[in-house]
Design a protein around this motif. Sequence first.
Motif, PDB file in Angstrom:
ATOM      1  N   LEU A 150       0.808  -1.214   0.000  1.00 60.85           N
ATOM      2  CA  LEU A 150       0.000   0.000   0.000  1.00 60.85           C
ATOM      3  C   LEU A 150       0.841   1.263   0.000  1.00 60.85           C
ATOM      4  O   LEU A 150       0.351   2.341  -0.361  1.00 60.85           O
ATOM      5  N   TRP A 199      -0.586   2.867  -6.630  1.00 63.62           N
ATOM      6  CA  TRP A 199      -1.582   3.937  -6.656  1.00 63.62           C
ATOM      7  C   TRP A 199      -1.652   4.701  -7.969  1.00 63.62           C
ATOM      8  O   TRP A 199      -2.616   5.443  -8.196  1.00 63.62           O
ATOM      9  N   TYR A 200      -0.660   4.578  -8.843  1.00 66.28           N
ATOM     10  CA  TYR A 200      -0.644   5.392 -10.063  1.00 66.28           C
ATOM     11  C   TYR A 200      -1.928   5.264 -10.865  1.00 66.28           C
ATOM     12  O   TYR A 200      -2.441   6.254 -11.400  1.00 66.28           O
ATOM     13  N   LEU A 214      -4.838   4.413  -9.728  1.00 61.65           N
ATOM     14  CA  LEU A 214      -6.021   4.673  -8.902  1.00 61.65           C
ATOM     15  C   LEU A 214      -6.109   6.101  -8.390  1.00 61.65           C
ATOM     16  O   LEU A 214      -7.158   6.511  -7.890  1.00 61.65           O
ATOM     17  N   VAL A 215      -5.021   6.869  -8.527  1.00 59.94           N
ATOM     18  CA  VAL A 215      -4.941   8.151  -7.842  1.00 59.94           C
ATOM     19  C   VAL A 215      -6.050   9.113  -8.275  1.00 59.94           C
ATOM     20  O   VAL A 215      -6.560   9.885  -7.467  1.00 59.94           O
ATOM     21  N   ALA A 255      -1.330  -4.062  -8.664  1.00 51.76           N
ATOM     22  CA  ALA A 255      -2.167  -3.042  -9.301  1.00 51.76           C
ATOM     23  C   ALA A 255      -2.749  -3.533 -10.616  1.00 51.76           C
ATOM     24  O   ALA A 255      -3.865  -3.148 -10.995  1.00 51.76           O
TER      25      ALA A 255
END
Length: 352
Positions: free
Chosen positions: A265, A271-272, A274-275, A318
Amino acid sequence: MTFLSTGGRASALPWRSAIIVWALFFAICAGLGYGTLNRFDPARTLALADARQYAQLVVENPGPDIRYHRSLRVLVPFMARPVYHLANGRVGTWSPVFLGLLAVNAALVATAALMLAVIAGGLGLEHPVGILAGLLLAVNHTVVNAHLTGMVDSAELCAAVLLAWALREGRWWALVPIGVAAALGKETFVVFGGVIAAVWWWMVWRRSPAALRGALWIVAMVAAGLATVVLVRLMVTGALVGPVAFAVGFAAASSGVLARIGFHLLDPDFWYGLVWLLPLGAWSLRRLPREWVISAFAAAGVALALGVYAMAGGGNVARPIISLAGPPLSLAAAITLVRQPWLKAAREPVEV
């Protein structure tokens, strides 16, 4: 006449429009993945190390001394072979191997984007919303930098959207071919697809007259997927390895669970993709069918749990999360962008 008729709904996508939209998505995806042809070599890029094995599968069959499960993911590389043979020696500085992989991956991502637009039409949404959703899915960071760069995740993405369409429309016959094709693409979809179908069935079909038929088709899908994985391994290695033994081969990491969760996490690669997608999508997820949202996120949760178990890394986790939860999030984000709910709270301008 409409493309994959959605019960005569006025918002169904006409065939000619579907062909044009698919061609547009394919051209966009091909452009997004163009760098793999002669700008950089995915096989020599650390973050795309898996692409080396997939590229090898394009030009030769896996040998009996196979060591990696990636060599059993034959769908995308084998589909890329005809393009490779046609292009070899005829495309100048382009890599014929990655041209073949890009052609297949672009086609699968374009199909996923088109089917997302079809689902949007089936939900009564305007065509521009569905097309925008497909575009948001195609240009997602994870899709561009993984699905279109010589990997095989496009098969999982396409299968996830097709499965959602089949469950939404009650096309039970489609579950088995989707499960078999997805298992040839990535064996992990046997688990993810089973989770999506089982959760969907529990929420929608368990009390319907078609409950037993639906349950049998879901069991058949999972069984066919498992049999496909076992048979491919048997054909390649000559060894009969059951699903349980195959799964045990993925050793758990030695560090603690909390440390492994934190490792994933806190990884920016996680996160790229999902950001921006997550906040935009979360705003309008309530407008989508609950069974789709919950089943997709349940499968994404399983993907995260398996990644944490095997210490796969944020970027590797991811990829399936975007493949599974990315489609409903992309459609919800498109709804948010079209309706722009943040403007409703703004005061009307005062005329002077």
